[in-house]
Motif scaffolding. Structure first.
Motif, PDB file in Angstrom:
ATOM      1  N   ASP A   1       0.866  -1.175   0.000  1.00 34.10           N
ATOM      2  CA  ASP A   1       0.000   0.000   0.000  1.00 34.10           C
ATOM      3  C   ASP A   1       0.911   1.235   0.000  1.00 34.10           C
ATOM      4  O   ASP A   1       1.567   1.533   1.001  1.00 34.10           O
ATOM      5  CB  ASP A   1      -0.878  -0.033   1.248  1.00 34.10           C
TER       6      ASP A   1
ATOM      7  N   ALA B   1       0.368  -4.672   2.234  1.00 31.64           N
ATOM      8  CA  ALA B   1      -1.078  -4.903   2.261  1.00 31.64           C
ATOM      9  C   ALA B   1      -1.416  -6.383   2.227  1.00 31.64           C
ATOM     10  O   ALA B   1      -2.476  -6.797   2.705  1.00 31.64           O
ATOM     11  CB  ALA B   1      -1.751  -4.184   1.095  1.00 31.64           C
ATOM     12  N   GLY B   2      -0.535  -7.192   1.637  1.00 29.33           N
ATOM     13  CA  GLY B   2      -0.814  -8.612   1.551  1.00 29.33           C
ATOM     14  C   GLY B   2       0.112  -9.304   0.577  1.00 29.33           C
ATOM     15  O   GLY B   2       1.030  -8.694   0.014  1.00 29.33           O
ATOM     16  N   GLU B   3      -0.130 -10.592   0.395  1.00 28.83           N
ATOM     17  CA  GLU B   3       0.675 -11.397  -0.520  1.00 28.83           C
ATOM     18  C   GLU B   3      -0.246 -12.274  -1.349  1.00 28.83           C
ATOM     19  O   GLU B   3      -1.216 -12.853  -0.825  1.00 28.83           O
ATOM     20  CB  GLU B   3       1.678 -12.256   0.255  1.00 28.83           C
ATOM     21  N   VAL B   4       0.043 -12.370  -2.648  1.00 22.94           N
ATOM     22  CA  VAL B   4      -0.772 -13.156  -3.571  1.00 22.94           C
ATOM     23  C   VAL B   4       0.058 -14.327  -4.067  1.00 22.94           C
ATOM     24  O   VAL B   4       1.150 -14.136  -4.624  1.00 22.94           O
ATOM     25  CB  VAL B   4      -1.241 -12.301  -4.768  1.00 22.94           C
TER      26      VAL B   4
ATOM     27  N   ASN C   1      -6.013  -1.719  -9.642  1.00 27.88           N
ATOM     28  CA  ASN C   1      -5.957  -2.850  -8.709  1.00 27.88           C
ATOM     29  C   ASN C   1      -6.001  -4.200  -9.427  1.00 27.88           C
ATOM     30  O   ASN C   1      -6.667  -5.142  -8.971  1.00 27.88           O
ATOM     31  CB  ASN C   1      -7.105  -2.779  -7.691  1.00 27.88           C
TER      32      ASN C   1
ATOM     33  N   LEU D   1      -7.676  -6.983  -7.136  1.00 26.01           N
ATOM     34  CA  LEU D   1      -7.572  -6.702  -5.712  1.00 26.01           C
ATOM     35  C   LEU D   1      -8.665  -5.735  -5.289  1.00 26.01           C
ATOM     36  O   LEU D   1      -9.196  -4.975  -6.115  1.00 26.01           O
ATOM     37  CB  LEU D   1      -6.206  -6.079  -5.388  1.00 26.01           C
ATOM     38  N   ASP D   2      -8.966  -5.725  -3.990  1.00 25.65           N
ATOM     39  CA  ASP D   2      -9.887  -4.714  -3.473  1.00 25.65           C
ATOM     40  C   ASP D   2      -9.102  -3.477  -3.065  1.00 25.65           C
ATOM     41  O   ASP D   2      -7.880  -3.396  -3.252  1.00 25.65           O
ATOM     42  CB  ASP D   2     -10.721  -5.270  -2.314  1.00 25.65           C
TER      43      ASP D   2
ATOM     44  N   ASP E   1      -8.121  -2.503  -0.344  1.00 26.97           N
ATOM     45  CA  ASP E   1      -7.132  -2.753   0.706  1.00 26.97           C
ATOM     46  C   ASP E   1      -5.974  -3.616   0.228  1.00 26.97           C
ATOM     47  O   ASP E   1      -5.093  -3.973   1.017  1.00 26.97           O
ATOM     48  CB  ASP E   1      -7.803  -3.423   1.913  1.00 26.97           C
TER      49      ASP E   1
ATOM     50  N   LYS F   1      -6.260  -6.724  -1.055  1.00 26.46           N
ATOM     51  CA  LYS F   1      -6.523  -8.152  -0.875  1.00 26.46           C
ATOM     52  C   LYS F   1      -7.126  -8.722  -2.158  1.00 26.46           C
ATOM     53  O   LYS F   1      -7.920  -8.065  -2.840  1.00 26.46           O
ATOM     54  CB  LYS F   1      -7.495  -8.378   0.282  1.00 26.46           C
ATOM     55  N   GLU F   2      -6.743  -9.945  -2.484  1.00 33.72           N
ATOM     56  CA  GLU F   2      -7.232 -10.593  -3.702  1.00 33.72           C
ATOM     57  C   GLU F   2      -8.741 -10.796  -3.639  1.00 33.72           C
ATOM     58  O   GLU F   2      -9.286 -11.263  -2.646  1.00 33.72           O
ATOM     59  CB  GLU F   2      -6.531 -11.939  -3.886  1.00 33.72           C
ATOM     60  N   THR F   3      -9.392 -10.436  -4.744  1.00 31.75           N
ATOM     61  CA  THR F   3     -10.839 -10.665  -4.845  1.00 31.75           C
ATOM     62  C   THR F   3     -11.165 -11.731  -5.891  1.00 31.75           C
ATOM     63  O   THR F   3     -12.017 -12.584  -5.659  1.00 31.75           O
ATOM     64  CB  THR F   3     -11.570  -9.363  -5.203  1.00 31.75           C
TER      65      THR F   3
END
Length: 413
Positions: free
Chosen positions: A194, A201-204, A218, A234-235, A237, A239-241
Motif C-alpha cells: 500500500d 497490504a498482503g501477498e498473492v 488494482n 484486488l480490493d 485494501d 486483498k485478492e478478490t
C-alpha cells in the motif's frame, strides 16, 4: 658566550650546522659582537624560519552538499548499473546536458519502478548484514524525485526475487495506489504494498506464474509456464478478490516470448524470440489477444536476423512506431545485443527503417527505450555507455561510451 658543537668547520672557520643538532640557548651577558659565532646563530635562526615557512597548511574540512534535482526533462533517463551486484546503483542521466545529474545506492539485485506522475521512484531490494551473508532484510525504498532523497521505506518479506533486473520485477498499479513486488523462494508470489499507507497490504500466491504487468486499477497479470497469463484483481485494501487464467498465447516450447513488454493502449506488446509481435490486453475479462504479426521475413530469417538483448524493443504511441533491437544469431542468442535497430509502423506493420549501428561504427545496444516528450528519442545501453537517436529520423544525437559500468536497465525518468 661559549657554544660546544661537535663536527667540522667551514672555510672561514664558522661551524657547519648539523640539521639534527639542537643547540642550547646561550646566556647573553654582553652586547653581541660580530664574530663567527654570531654568524652561526643567524644561520640557525634562518634555518628555523625556513623550516617553519615550509610547514604544511592545515587541511580545510570538506562539506558535502546535496543539490535539488533540476526540473524533469524529456530526455532524462534512469540507468541501473550492476558492475557490483551487492552495490547496484540507480543513476539519472540527462542526454541533453550530457552528464549524470543524480545517483543512489540500490542494494542487491533490485527491482526499480517509477510512479505514473513521476513523483516517486520505488526500489525493491535486499541487504545482508555481512555483505554477502548474514541477516537478510528486504525493503521497498521510496525516493522523492524532486530531491532524489529517500523519504521512506517499507520492510518486505525476505523473498524478493533476485534476478537479472526486469522492468516487470517491481511495478506500480495503474492508479498509483499499490506496488507489486515479485517473490521467488522458489515458490512464486507477489507482495502487494500500500503506497499511500506505506505498509505491506498482503501477498498473492501466483501458482508458478511470475512478474507483474499492471492491467487497470488494482489488477495485474503474471506470465505462466503453461503459456497462459494469470490475472488477479484486488480490493481497495490490496486483498485478492478474483483470479482467472487466460487462454494460451505463448508457444513456450517452440517460440517463447521475451518477458520484456511495451505498453500499448490498455494492453501490452510482447515479442517472441523469432520476431513475432503478440498484442495482449489483460484489463478486460476474458483477456484479449489480437492477431500476432511477424517482423522477420523469410529472407531475413535465412540471414539469421532475430531480436535480442535485455530490453529488446520499445514502442511509441505518439510516433506510432515500434523499435526492435536486432542481431544475426541462432537459437539461444536472444540475449545478444543489437547490431541494428529496425523501425516498424504500427498501423501497417511495415518496416520503415533500418538503423545500422555497427555499420556506422557505433556500439551494439543491449536495451532500447523511447522518451515520451514532444521530441522523442530512442535511447539505450551499450553496457558501458548510452546511445540516443531521433525517434523519427534515426539521426544520432548522443553517444557516450563511458557513462557507467554494466548498465543493464534503462527507461525514461
Amino acid at each position: 658566550m661559549q657554544l660546544a658543537i661537535s663536527g667540522h668547520s667551514g672555510p672561514e672557520g664558522d661551524p657547519i650546522v648539523d640539521p639534527h643538532f639542537s643547540p642550547p640557548i646561550p646566556t647573553m651577558r654582553h652586547p653581541i659582537q660580530r664574530t663567527g659565532k654570531c654568524h652561526w646563530l643567524a644561520g640557525v635562526l634562518l634555518y628555523a624560519g625556513m623550516t617553519a615557512s615550509h610547514a604544511a597548511e592545515p587541511l580545510q574540512p570538506e562539506t558535502l552538499t546535496v543539490r535539488p534535482m533540476p526540473p524533469r526533462g524529456d530526455h532524462a533517463i534512469y540507468a541501473l548499473e550492476m558492475d557490483n551486484p551487492l552495490d547496484t546503483r540507480v543513476v539519472v542521466y540527462d542526454i541533453d546536458k550530457k552528464k549524470l545529474i543524480a545517483q543512489k545506492g540500490a542494494g542487491f539485485m533490485p527491482g526499480v519502478a517509477r510512479s505514473g506522475d513521476y513523483r516517486y521512484t520505488y526500489v525493491a531490494t535486499s541487504y545482508f548484514s555481512r555483505g554477502t551473508t548474514g541477516e537478510r532484510t528486504d525493503v521497498l525504498e521510496i525516493t522523492d524525485n524532486a530531491s532524489f532523497r529517500k523519504v521512506g521505506e517499507v520492510v518486505l518479506p525476505s523473498k524478493h526475487a533476485q534476478q537479472v533486473p526486469s522492468l516487470f520485477n517491481t511495478t506500480v498499479s495503474d492508479d498509483g495506489g499499490f506496488a507489486y513486488v515479485t517473490n521467488i523462494t522458489p515458490a512464486t508470489s507477489v507482495t502487494v504494498v500500500d503506497l499511500n499507507g506505506r505498509k505491506v497490504a498482503g501477498e498473492v500466491d501466483t501458482a508458478a506464474c511470475v512478474l507483474t504487468y499492471p492491467a487497470g486499477k488494482n489488477r495485474f497479470a503474471s506470465l505462466c509456464q503453461s503459456g497462459k497469463a494469470l490475472i488477479v484483481s484486488l480490493d481497495k485494501d490490496g486483498k485478492e478478490t478474483t483470479r482467472e487464467q487466460s487462454a494460451p498465447f505463448i508457444d513456450v516450447e517452440n517460440d517463447p516470448v521475451f518477458t520484456h513488454a511495451a505498453r500499448w493502449g490498455d494492453g501490452y506488446l510482447f515479442l517472441t524470440f523469432s520476431g513475432k509481435v503478440t498484442p495482449a490486453d489483460f484489463s478486460v475479462s476474458p483477456a484479449r489477444f489480437d492477431a500476432p504479426w511477424q517482423i522477420v521475413t523469410p529472407q531475413d530469417a535465412k540471414q539469421g536476423w532475430r531480436p535480442g538483448g535485455l530490453q529488446p524493443f520499445a514502442a511509441s504511441e505518439k510516433a506510432g512506431r515500434l523499435y526492435v533491437a536486432m542481431h544475426q544469431g541462432g537459437e539461444g542468442s536472444h540475449k545478444e545485443p543489437a547490431t541494428e535497430i529496425w523501425v516498424f509502423d504500427m498501423a501497417s506493420h511495415a518496416r520503415v527503417a533500418r538503423w545500422k549501428l555497427t555499420g556506422a561504427k557505433l556500439l551494439p545496444m543491449l536495451t532500447l527505450s523511447v522518451s515520451e516528450g514532444d521530441r522523442p528519442l530512442v535511447f539505450g545501453s551499450t553496457y558501458h555507455g548510452v546511445q540516443a537517436f531521433d525517434a523519427m529520423t534515426g539521426q544520432l544525437v548522443h553517444a557516450d561510451a563511458k557513462i557507467g559500468k554494466a548498465i543493464v536497465q534503462m527507461f525514461p525518468f
